[in-house]
Design an enzyme around this catalytic site. Structure first.
Site, mmCIF file in Angstrom:
data_model
loop_
_atom_site.group_PDB
_atom_site.id
_atom_site.type_symbol
_atom_site.label_atom_id
_atom_site.label_comp_id
_atom_site.label_asym_id
_atom_site.label_seq_id
_atom_site.Cartn_x
_atom_site.Cartn_y
_atom_site.Cartn_z
ATOM 1 N N VAL A 35 0.842 -1.275 0.139
ATOM 2 C CA VAL A 35 -0.059 0.045 0.060
ATOM 3 C C VAL A 35 0.992 1.104 0.085
ATOM 4 O O VAL A 35 1.810 1.357 0.865
ATOM 5 C CB VAL A 35 -0.919 0.024 1.249
ATOM 6 C CG1 VAL A 35 -2.167 -1.113 1.290
ATOM 7 C CG2 VAL A 35 -0.234 -0.046 2.612
ATOM 8 N N SER A 36 0.712 2.242 -0.822
ATOM 9 C CA SER A 36 1.453 3.451 -0.844
ATOM 10 C C SER A 36 0.244 4.328 0.110
ATOM 11 O O SER A 36 -0.613 4.735 -0.458
ATOM 12 C CB SER A 36 1.694 3.789 -2.184
ATOM 13 O OG SER A 36 0.655 3.539 -2.969
ATOM 14 N N CYS A 37 0.718 4.568 1.105
ATOM 15 C CA CYS A 37 -0.174 5.155 1.887
ATOM 16 C C CYS A 37 -0.418 6.699 1.578
ATOM 17 O O CYS A 37 0.449 7.165 0.863
ATOM 18 C CB CYS A 37 0.291 5.283 3.353
ATOM 19 S SG CYS A 37 1.417 6.285 3.816
ATOM 20 N N ILE A 38 -1.376 7.160 1.845
ATOM 21 C CA ILE A 38 -1.945 8.382 0.856
ATOM 22 C C ILE A 38 -1.813 9.660 1.730
ATOM 23 O O ILE A 38 -1.761 9.683 3.014
ATOM 24 C CB ILE A 38 -3.488 8.265 0.500
ATOM 25 C CG1 ILE A 38 -4.324 8.989 1.424
ATOM 26 C CG2 ILE A 38 -3.756 6.587 0.548
ATOM 27 C CD1 ILE A 38 -5.601 9.128 0.520
ATOM 28 N N MET A 48 5.833 8.661 -2.971
ATOM 29 C CA MET A 48 4.744 8.726 -2.018
ATOM 30 C C MET A 48 5.542 8.510 -0.685
ATOM 31 O O MET A 48 6.623 7.668 -0.626
ATOM 32 C CB MET A 48 3.461 7.740 -2.210
ATOM 33 C CG MET A 48 2.824 8.068 -3.305
ATOM 34 S SD MET A 48 2.271 9.644 -3.594
ATOM 35 C CE MET A 48 0.746 9.731 -2.493
#
Ligand SMILES: Cc1cc2nc3c(=O)[nH]c(=O)nc-3n(C[C@H](O)[C@H](O)[C@H](O)COP(=O)(O)OP(=O)(O)OC[C@H]3O[C@@H](n4cnc5c(N)ncnc54)[C@H](O)[C@@H]3O)c2cc1C
Lengths: 102, 418
Positions: A99-102, B164
């Protein structure tokens, strides 16, 4: 969802990631790699083993962390698993999509 | 500074940006001046309304619209210290300032935010920096970009996200949408090719919002290039190159560089590999030090780095700090609530509302079934909301006021979950 990979029925999500890591073995990994057109070598497996270790230790994976791991640099990671290496390698390793955290 | 009396205790807040300023206001209201000294340290003298950095390049806001003196928002009874924080010693419980002062604390709040780190990408700070390579995540960057856009004759505009997490993860998409409008208004849209480049596999991190945003990209004729992990900027050929060898040419590159927490946290041994402080996601207490709390962009909690998040966190953290002081257990309350307007150009915007467990979906906000704002649907009312947001920011948020109808925890009514 279920999917038959390497003659075993496996639980996967809609994108084809295993949802139960305990179902993974090297044959399953090879079969997933084949679907992604990747011929696995000893070096590929070293990287996969590292990703699985991190997963078990609950360390969130990112390209940056892998680049600094000392196991593989980012350039080579891309050579081993072209295009989207972290996603492809995670799928082969039987661990969840990062997951690429947002 | 008044720490000699035995009963007097000190709360030290590091950073007077969005989060630190809100906390100073909340806490001063709840803690008696006889027992608690509150100090806040900030190296700047101007407070910037960062969401305005998105509008500055397009001549929608002026520099005056988005900056005001820091001291204007610090309440009476809180000491504002204008200095650079060098280091924290969490064991001895003090922070060291650039001028050598040591400030002891009983309770520390870290709110030093996140900054761009273009030096992380080889070539980004090369000869083309602020010539044809720009950022808009700093005041200086946004202003230089405004000047560039005023005279740019067109060509390949590449809007790019390095890696990110970044603060306000929708801002680069909004930048692409607003560029489309801007060049249409200047009657030169046909001279500009817009490409959006992201390390993610799609327009956004959450599936439903990605679908909605992808649709808008298509409609505005913005090409998207995903799964792009930049290796370097080639200044001679004006291209960006990814680790897989993919090469994208640009005439104008607008990039969001790597975002990192302040170096102070690396120097203090308190941050992770990006200098974000490991923090309990439901209580906002630092994982390693019980009397340290982390608010806003400085923490590593898995939600958006956004002003709205800081606002919701501040309401919950205030209660937790009061509990901590009283020796009571902390409430495990923060749910990752984020709420962002997404400017889509041509006087419209959409609104997304989500938390740790629920992705953004369609619905109404803030009143279930009524609105007036619509979630995940583009309209003019949402755009008015985004513009009104600047007023709310300066007049309500920073002063630590609660916004009517909008609760810190995300509301599930009025939303179309599967
Ligand atoms: C282009 C853009 C658009 C955005 N749009 C939105 C939006 O539409 N909605 C939204 O909710 N959010 C938006 N945001 C995000 C929002 O601005 C931030 O999430 C918010 O400001 C975070 O607050 P903070 O207090 O954690 O950090 P900041 O507000 O950045 O404050 C940190 C402060 O700490 C100070 N500091 C840091 N290190 C030191 C040191 N060593 N010594 C002294 N002082 C120090 C800094 O000077 C700074 O003032 C946007 C951001 C950008 C860049």
């Amino acid at each position: 969802m279920e999917k038959t990979i390497a003659n075993t029925v496996l639980k996967v999500n809609e994108e084809g990631y295993l949802t139960d890591f305990s179902q993974w073995n090297q044959e399953v990994g090879s079969a997933i790699a084949q679907e992604a057109n990747i011929g696995m070598t000893a070096r590929h497996w070293e990287v996969i083993a590292y990703l699985q270790r991190e997963f078990k230790n609950e360390v969130p994976l990112s390209i940056r962390r892998i680049g600094k791991s000392g196991v593989v640099d980012i350039k080579e990671f891309y050579q081993l698993f072209p295009m989207a290496p972290l996603k492809t390698a995670s799928k082969i390793a039987g661990i969840p999509k990062p997951v690429s955290c947002i | 500074m008044g720490h000699d009396s035995n009963t007097m205790k000190r709360i030290l807040i590091l950073g007077a940006g969005t989060a630190g300023t809100m906390m100073a206001n909340h806490l001063r209201r709840h803690l008696s001046v006889e027992n608690w000294e509150i100090d806040i340290v900030e190296e700047r003298t101007e407070h910037h309304y960062q969401p305005g950095y998105l509008f500055l390049p397009f001549d929608i806001y002026t520099p005056e619209d988005i900056s005001k003196p820091v001291c204007e928002f610090i309440p009476k009874g809180v000491n504002l210290i204008n200095d650079h924080i060098e280091k924290i010693d969490p064991e001895q419980q003090f922070a060291i300032m650039r001028n050598g002062d040591r400030l002891h604390y009983d309770l520390l709040i870290i709110a030093t935010g996140t900054k761009i780190a273009p030096e992380e990408t080889p070539g980004m700070l090369g000869p083309e920096w602020q010539q044809s390579v720009f950022d808009f995540y700093t005041f200086e960057g946004a202003l230089a970009l405004r000047n560039k856009l005023r005279e740019w004759q067109g060509g390949r505009l590449v809007v790019h996200v390095t890696e990110m997490p970044i603060k306000c993860p929708v801002a680069p998409l909004e930048f692409a949408f607003l560029s489309d409008s801007y060049f249409k208004n200047k009657k030169m849209r046909d001279k500009v090719e817009i490409t959006y480049i992201t390390p993610l596999s799609g327009a956004f991190t959450k599936p439903k919002a990605t679908t909605a945003l992808q649709h808008l990209l298509d409609e505005k004729n913005i090409r998207i290039e995903s799964d792009f992990a930049i290796e370097h900027v080639d200044n001679d050929n004006k291209t960006i190159v990814d680790y897989g060898g993919r090469t994208i040419p640009f005439d104008l590159l607008v990039t969001v560089p790597t975002n990192k927490g302040d170096e102070l946290l690396a120097r203090s041994g308190m941050g992770d590999d990006l200098n974000f402080v490991p923090t309990h996601k439901a209580t906002l207490q630092a994982k390693n030090w019980p009397n340290v709390f982390v608010l806003g962009d400085a923490s590593d909690i898995p939600t958006s780095k956004a002003g709205s998040v800081a606002h919701f966190e501040a309401e919950i953290l205030t209660e937790n700090i009061l509990s901590f002081i009283a020796g009571e257990p902390l409430k495990q309350e923060f749910d990752g609530h984020a709420n962002c307007f997404v400017e889509t150009g041509e006087g419209k915007a959409l609104l997304i509302d989500f938390n740790y467990t629920h992705e953004p979906v369609e619905g109404t906000f803030p009143l279930p079934g009524i609105g007036p704002l619509r979630l995940l649907k583009e309209n003019r009312m949402n755009h008015m909301g985004k513009l009104a947001f600047r007023w709310i920011y300066w007049n309500m948020w920073l002063k630590g006021n609660h916004i009517p109808f909008v609760s810190a925890k995300m509301q599930e009514a009025g939303k179309a979950f599967d």
